[in-house]
Design a protein around this motif. Sequence first.
Motif, PDB file in Angstrom:
ATOM      1  N   SER A  24       0.822  -1.171  -0.110  1.00  9.50           N
ATOM      2  CA  SER A  24      -0.116   0.129  -0.014  1.00  9.50           C
ATOM      3  C   SER A  24       0.913   1.336  -0.054  1.00  9.50           C
ATOM      4  CB  SER A  24      -0.906   0.017   1.204  1.00  9.50           C
ATOM      5  OG  SER A  24      -0.288   0.076   2.447  1.00  9.50           O
ATOM      6  N   ALA A  25       2.039   1.191   0.734  1.00 12.60           N
ATOM      7  CA  ALA A  25       2.894   2.421   0.575  1.00 12.60           C
ATOM      8  C   ALA A  25       3.459   2.299  -0.829  1.00 12.60           C
ATOM      9  CB  ALA A  25       4.107   2.203   1.661  1.00 12.60           C
ATOM     10  N   ALA A  26       3.969   1.385  -1.494  1.00 11.33           N
ATOM     11  CA  ALA A  26       4.391   1.672  -2.520  1.00 11.33           C
ATOM     12  C   ALA A  26       3.326   2.143  -3.763  1.00 11.33           C
ATOM     13  CB  ALA A  26       4.953   0.269  -3.315  1.00 11.33           C
ATOM     14  N   LEU A  27       2.219   1.584  -3.546  1.00 13.37           N
ATOM     15  CA  LEU A  27       1.078   2.039  -4.534  1.00 13.37           C
ATOM     16  C   LEU A  27       0.986   3.432  -4.274  1.00 13.37           C
ATOM     17  CD1 LEU A  27      -1.076  -0.923  -4.197  1.00 13.37           C
ATOM     18  CD2 LEU A  27      -0.075  -0.260  -6.345  1.00 13.37           C
ATOM     19  N   ALA A  28       0.716   3.930  -2.970  1.00 15.03           N
ATOM     20  CA  ALA A  28       0.459   5.392  -2.749  1.00 15.03           C
ATOM     21  C   ALA A  28       1.778   6.243  -3.323  1.00 15.03           C
ATOM     22  CB  ALA A  28       0.223   5.460  -1.161  1.00 15.03           C
ATOM     23  N   ALA A  29       2.909   5.597  -3.084  1.00 21.23           N
ATOM     24  CA  ALA A  29       3.926   6.649  -3.540  1.00 21.23           C
ATOM     25  C   ALA A  29       3.918   6.602  -5.124  1.00 21.23           C
ATOM     26  CB  ALA A  29       5.337   5.807  -3.134  1.00 21.23           C
ATOM     27  N   LEU A  30       3.708   5.501  -5.885  1.00 17.78           N
ATOM     28  CA  LEU A  30       3.577   5.614  -7.167  1.00 17.78           C
ATOM     29  C   LEU A  30       2.519   6.580  -7.634  1.00 17.78           C
ATOM     30  CD1 LEU A  30       4.211   2.009  -8.332  1.00 17.78           C
ATOM     31  CD2 LEU A  30       5.596   3.891  -8.734  1.00 17.78           C
ATOM     32  N   PHE A  31       1.278   6.559  -6.963  1.00 18.88           N
ATOM     33  CA  PHE A  31       0.175   7.481  -7.364  1.00 18.88           C
ATOM     34  C   PHE A  31       0.699   8.835  -7.253  1.00 18.88           C
ATOM     35  CE2 PHE A  31      -3.640   9.562  -6.572  1.00 18.88           C
ATOM     36  CZ  PHE A  31      -4.550   8.984  -7.478  1.00 18.88           C
ATOM     37  N   LEU A  32       1.287   9.089  -6.051  1.00 15.53           N
ATOM     38  CA  LEU A  32       1.731  10.592  -5.888  1.00 15.53           C
ATOM     39  C   LEU A  32       2.779  11.004  -7.137  1.00 15.53           C
ATOM     40  CD1 LEU A  32       2.180  10.881  -2.034  1.00 15.53           C
ATOM     41  CD2 LEU A  32       0.531  11.902  -3.449  1.00 15.53           C
ATOM     42  N   VAL A  33       3.657  10.049  -7.437  1.00 11.45           N
ATOM     43  CA  VAL A  33       4.532  10.259  -8.587  1.00 11.45           C
ATOM     44  C   VAL A  33       3.734  10.820  -9.951  1.00 11.45           C
ATOM     45  CG1 VAL A  33       6.343   9.254 -10.073  1.00 11.45           C
ATOM     46  CG2 VAL A  33       6.410   9.299  -7.527  1.00 11.45           C
ATOM     47  N   GLY A  34       2.849   9.712  -9.980  1.00 14.39           N
ATOM     48  CA  GLY A  34       2.191   9.637 -11.336  1.00 14.39           C
ATOM     49  C   GLY A  34       0.955  10.991 -11.378  1.00 14.39           C
ATOM     50  N   PHE A  35       0.700  11.448 -10.106  1.00 20.11           N
ATOM     51  CA  PHE A  35      -0.279  12.569  -9.887  1.00 20.11           C
ATOM     52  C   PHE A  35       0.718  13.936 -10.683  1.00 20.11           C
ATOM     53  CE2 PHE A  35      -2.294  16.171  -7.830  1.00 20.11           C
ATOM     54  CZ  PHE A  35      -3.230  16.325  -8.588  1.00 20.11           C
ATOM     55  N   ALA A  36       1.921  13.902  -9.885  1.00 17.31           N
ATOM     56  CA  ALA A  36       2.726  14.881 -10.191  1.00 17.31           C
ATOM     57  C   ALA A  36       3.040  15.068 -11.521  1.00 17.31           C
ATOM     58  CB  ALA A  36       4.204  14.738  -9.379  1.00 17.31           C
ATOM     59  N   GLU A  37       3.279  13.935 -12.395  1.00  9.51           N
ATOM     60  CA  GLU A  37       3.706  13.714 -13.450  1.00  9.51           C
ATOM     61  C   GLU A  37       2.687  14.387 -14.443  1.00  9.51           C
ATOM     62  OE1 GLU A  37       5.489  12.840 -17.288  1.00  9.51           O
ATOM     63  OE2 GLU A  37       6.493  12.946 -15.205  1.00  9.51           O
ATOM     64  N   TYR A 112      -5.377   2.781 -12.455  1.00  8.80           N
ATOM     65  CA  TYR A 112      -4.976   1.247 -11.988  1.00  8.80           C
ATOM     66  C   TYR A 112      -4.424   1.088 -10.901  1.00  8.80           C
ATOM     67  CZ  TYR A 112      -2.871  -3.074 -13.510  1.00  8.80           C
ATOM     68  OH  TYR A 112      -2.664  -4.441 -13.705  1.00  8.80           O
ATOM     69  N   LEU A 113      -3.862   2.343 -10.477  1.00  5.80           N
ATOM     70  CA  LEU A 113      -2.934   2.392  -8.903  1.00  5.80           C
ATOM     71  C   LEU A 113      -3.968   2.658  -8.158  1.00  5.80           C
ATOM     72  CD1 LEU A 113       0.049   4.566  -9.761  1.00  5.80           C
ATOM     73  CD2 LEU A 113       0.138   2.187  -8.823  1.00  5.80           C
ATOM     74  N   GLY A 114      -4.982   3.599  -8.281  1.00  4.15           N
ATOM     75  CA  GLY A 114      -6.108   3.955  -7.236  1.00  4.15           C
ATOM     76  C   GLY A 114      -6.794   2.509  -7.194  1.00  4.15           C
ATOM     77  N   TYR A 115      -7.227   1.796  -7.883  1.00  2.21           N
ATOM     78  CA  TYR A 115      -8.251   0.729  -7.782  1.00  2.21           C
ATOM     79  C   TYR A 115      -7.288  -0.320  -6.917  1.00  2.21           C
ATOM     80  CZ  TYR A 115     -10.746  -3.583  -8.826  1.00  2.21           C
ATOM     81  OH  TYR A 115     -11.483  -4.551  -8.569  1.00  2.21           O
TER      82      TYR A 115
END
Length: 202
Positions: A24-37, A112-115
Amino acid sequence: MHKLFRLFSMHNYSMTQDYAAVISAALAALFLVGFAEFIGGLRVISEDADQIRALHAEEIKESVTAFKAGRKISGPQREQLDRKLLLYQRRLNKMQILHRVSRLITLLTLAYLGYALLDVLHWSALAKPGPRPDIARGSFLTTAFSTWLLIIAHALRMHVRHQFRSWERWVEIAKQWGIDDPDEAMRTAKEWAASRTRGDAA
Protein backbone atom coordinates in the motif's frame (compact mmCIF):
# COMPACT_ATOMS: atom_id res chain seq x y z
CA MET A 1 10.22 -19.18 -18.58
CA HIS A 2 9.42 -21.06 -15.36
CA LYS A 3 10.17 -17.94 -13.31
CA LEU A 4 7.85 -15.89 -15.53
CA PHE A 5 5.08 -18.45 -15.02
CA ARG A 6 5.60 -18.29 -11.25
CA LEU A 7 5.31 -14.50 -11.42
CA PHE A 8 1.78 -14.77 -12.79
CA SER A 9 0.72 -17.90 -10.92
CA MET A 10 -1.81 -17.08 -8.18
CA HIS A 11 -0.66 -20.03 -6.06
CA ASN A 12 2.57 -18.21 -5.19
CA TYR A 13 0.83 -15.25 -3.56
CA SER A 14 -0.89 -14.66 -0.24
CA MET A 15 -2.05 -11.51 1.53
CA THR A 16 -0.60 -10.72 4.95
CA GLN A 17 -0.79 -7.56 7.04
CA ASP A 18 2.95 -6.96 6.59
CA TYR A 19 2.65 -7.31 2.82
CA ALA A 20 -0.43 -5.07 2.79
CA ALA A 21 1.49 -2.33 4.62
CA VAL A 22 4.45 -2.51 2.22
CA ILE A 23 2.46 -2.73 -0.99
CA SER A 24 0.00 0.00 0.00
CA ALA A 25 2.93 2.35 0.71
CA ALA A 26 4.43 1.51 -2.68
CA LEU A 27 1.12 2.03 -4.47
CA ALA A 28 0.52 5.35 -2.69
CA ALA A 29 4.03 6.56 -3.56
CA LEU A 30 3.56 5.65 -7.21
CA PHE A 31 0.17 7.37 -7.22
CA LEU A 32 1.76 10.60 -5.96
CA VAL A 33 4.51 10.36 -8.57
CA GLY A 34 1.92 9.77 -11.30
CA PHE A 35 -0.21 12.69 -10.11
CA ALA A 36 2.83 15.00 -10.15
CA GLU A 37 3.66 13.77 -13.66
CA PHE A 38 0.09 14.46 -14.83
CA ILE A 39 0.05 18.01 -13.40
CA GLY A 40 3.52 18.68 -14.80
CA GLY A 41 2.34 17.52 -18.22
CA LEU A 42 -0.54 20.01 -18.19
CA ARG A 43 1.87 22.86 -17.43
CA VAL A 44 4.33 21.79 -20.12
CA ILE A 45 1.62 21.58 -22.80
CA SER A 46 0.55 25.14 -22.08
CA GLU A 47 4.13 26.44 -22.02
CA ASP A 48 5.13 24.74 -25.28
CA ALA A 49 1.95 25.87 -27.08
CA ASP A 50 2.60 29.47 -25.98
CA GLN A 51 6.20 29.23 -27.15
CA ILE A 52 5.19 27.91 -30.57
CA ARG A 53 2.71 30.77 -30.95
CA ALA A 54 5.44 33.22 -29.94
CA LEU A 55 7.78 31.82 -32.60
CA HIS A 56 5.11 32.42 -35.25
CA ALA A 57 3.72 35.63 -33.75
CA GLU A 58 4.42 37.68 -36.89
CA GLU A 59 2.57 35.29 -39.21
CA ILE A 60 -0.37 34.91 -36.83
CA LYS A 61 -0.60 38.68 -36.34
CA GLU A 62 -0.53 39.29 -40.09
CA SER A 63 -3.32 36.78 -40.71
CA VAL A 64 -5.47 38.04 -37.82
CA THR A 65 -5.00 41.69 -38.85
CA ALA A 66 -6.08 40.95 -42.40
CA PHE A 67 -9.08 38.97 -41.14
CA LYS A 68 -10.23 41.78 -38.80
CA ALA A 69 -9.84 44.36 -41.54
CA GLY A 70 -11.84 42.24 -43.98
CA ARG A 71 -8.83 42.23 -46.30
CA LYS A 72 -7.70 39.24 -48.35
CA ILE A 73 -4.04 38.49 -48.77
CA SER A 74 -3.29 37.31 -52.28
CA GLY A 75 -0.42 36.37 -54.57
CA PRO A 76 3.01 35.19 -53.40
CA GLN A 77 2.47 36.84 -50.01
CA ARG A 78 -0.59 34.65 -49.43
CA GLU A 79 1.27 31.50 -50.45
CA GLN A 80 4.17 32.30 -48.14
CA LEU A 81 1.86 33.12 -45.23
CA ASP A 82 -0.22 29.97 -45.75
CA ARG A 83 2.92 27.86 -45.82
CA LYS A 84 4.20 29.37 -42.56
CA LEU A 85 0.83 29.00 -40.82
CA LEU A 86 0.57 25.40 -42.01
CA LEU A 87 3.98 24.65 -40.50
CA TYR A 88 2.90 26.27 -37.25
CA GLN A 89 -0.35 24.30 -37.07
CA ARG A 90 1.32 21.02 -38.04
CA ARG A 91 3.99 21.36 -35.37
CA LEU A 92 1.47 22.40 -32.73
CA ASN A 93 -0.83 19.45 -33.54
CA LYS A 94 2.03 16.93 -33.48
CA MET A 95 3.28 18.20 -30.13
CA GLN A 96 -0.18 18.21 -28.57
CA ILE A 97 -0.94 14.67 -29.79
CA LEU A 98 2.24 13.29 -28.20
CA HIS A 99 1.58 15.18 -24.96
CA ARG A 100 -1.98 13.83 -24.87
CA VAL A 101 -0.70 10.27 -25.32
CA SER A 102 1.65 10.81 -22.37
CA ARG A 103 -1.19 12.25 -20.26
CA LEU A 104 -3.51 9.38 -21.21
CA ILE A 105 -0.92 6.79 -20.17
CA THR A 106 -0.46 8.61 -16.85
CA LEU A 107 -4.19 8.97 -16.24
CA LEU A 108 -4.88 5.28 -16.91
CA THR A 109 -1.97 4.35 -14.66
CA LEU A 110 -3.41 6.52 -11.86
CA ALA A 111 -6.77 4.77 -12.18
CA TYR A 112 -5.02 1.38 -12.13
CA LEU A 113 -3.01 2.34 -9.02
CA GLY A 114 -6.01 3.83 -7.23
CA TYR A 115 -8.09 0.70 -7.76
CA ALA A 116 -5.29 -1.59 -6.52
CA LEU A 117 -4.69 0.61 -3.46
CA LEU A 118 -8.36 0.60 -2.50
CA ASP A 119 -8.42 -3.17 -2.94
CA VAL A 120 -5.53 -3.61 -0.51
CA LEU A 121 -6.95 -1.13 2.02
CA HIS A 122 -10.34 -2.85 1.89
CA TRP A 123 -8.68 -6.20 2.59
CA SER A 124 -6.81 -4.70 5.58
CA ALA A 125 -10.06 -3.33 7.01
CA LEU A 126 -11.82 -6.72 7.05
CA ALA A 127 -12.37 -8.35 10.42
CA LYS A 128 -11.17 -11.73 9.18
CA PRO A 129 -9.26 -11.22 5.94
CA GLY A 130 -8.37 -14.37 4.05
CA PRO A 131 -5.16 -15.05 2.11
CA ARG A 132 -6.73 -13.61 -1.10
CA PRO A 133 -3.95 -14.52 -3.55
CA ASP A 134 -5.79 -12.60 -6.30
CA ILE A 135 -5.35 -9.30 -4.41
CA ALA A 136 -1.74 -10.10 -3.54
CA ARG A 137 -0.84 -10.92 -7.12
CA GLY A 138 -2.86 -8.06 -8.57
CA SER A 139 -1.28 -5.44 -6.30
CA PHE A 140 2.22 -6.74 -6.99
CA LEU A 141 1.75 -6.75 -10.77
CA THR A 142 0.08 -3.33 -10.62
CA THR A 143 3.12 -1.93 -8.82
CA ALA A 144 5.51 -3.44 -11.36
CA PHE A 145 3.60 -2.47 -14.50
CA SER A 146 2.68 0.99 -13.22
CA THR A 147 6.34 1.77 -12.57
CA TRP A 148 7.15 1.01 -16.20
CA LEU A 149 4.13 2.92 -17.50
CA LEU A 150 5.09 6.03 -15.54
CA ILE A 151 8.66 5.77 -16.82
CA ILE A 152 7.34 5.49 -20.40
CA ALA A 153 4.98 8.47 -19.92
CA HIS A 154 7.78 10.62 -18.50
CA ALA A 155 10.24 9.55 -21.21
CA LEU A 156 7.67 10.42 -23.90
CA ARG A 157 7.10 13.86 -22.39
CA MET A 158 10.86 14.49 -22.22
CA HIS A 159 11.22 13.31 -25.83
CA VAL A 160 8.57 15.82 -26.94
CA ARG A 161 10.34 18.58 -25.00
CA HIS A 162 13.67 17.68 -26.59
CA GLN A 163 12.12 17.65 -30.07
CA PHE A 164 10.49 21.00 -29.46
CA ARG A 165 13.71 22.62 -28.20
CA SER A 166 15.56 21.27 -31.23
CA TRP A 167 12.85 22.52 -33.59
CA GLU A 168 12.84 25.90 -31.80
CA ARG A 169 16.54 26.31 -32.58
CA TRP A 170 15.97 25.37 -36.22
CA VAL A 171 13.20 27.98 -36.52
CA GLU A 172 15.74 30.66 -35.62
CA ILE A 173 18.36 29.17 -37.96
CA ALA A 174 15.84 28.98 -40.82
CA LYS A 175 14.99 32.66 -40.35
CA GLN A 176 18.70 33.56 -40.48
CA TRP A 177 19.11 31.54 -43.67
CA GLY A 178 15.96 32.99 -45.25
CA ILE A 179 14.18 29.60 -45.35
CA ASP A 180 10.49 29.32 -44.40
CA ASP A 181 10.52 25.68 -43.31
CA PRO A 182 12.72 24.74 -40.30
CA ASP A 183 12.62 21.10 -41.45
CA GLU A 184 14.00 22.19 -44.82
CA ALA A 185 16.76 24.11 -43.04
CA MET A 186 17.59 20.96 -41.08
CA ARG A 187 17.75 18.87 -44.29
CA THR A 188 19.93 21.53 -45.94
CA ALA A 189 22.33 21.49 -42.98
CA LYS A 190 22.58 17.68 -43.12
CA GLU A 191 23.18 17.71 -46.90
CA TRP A 192 25.82 20.40 -46.48
CA ALA A 193 27.55 18.43 -43.69
CA ALA A 194 27.48 15.29 -45.83
CA SER A 195 28.98 17.17 -48.78
CA ARG A 196 31.72 18.55 -46.52
CA THR A 197 32.52 15.00 -45.43
CA ARG A 198 32.75 13.90 -49.06
CA GLY A 199 34.78 16.99 -49.91
CA ASP A 200 32.21 18.30 -52.41
CA ALA A 201 31.34 21.54 -50.60
CA ALA A 202 33.38 24.71 -50.91
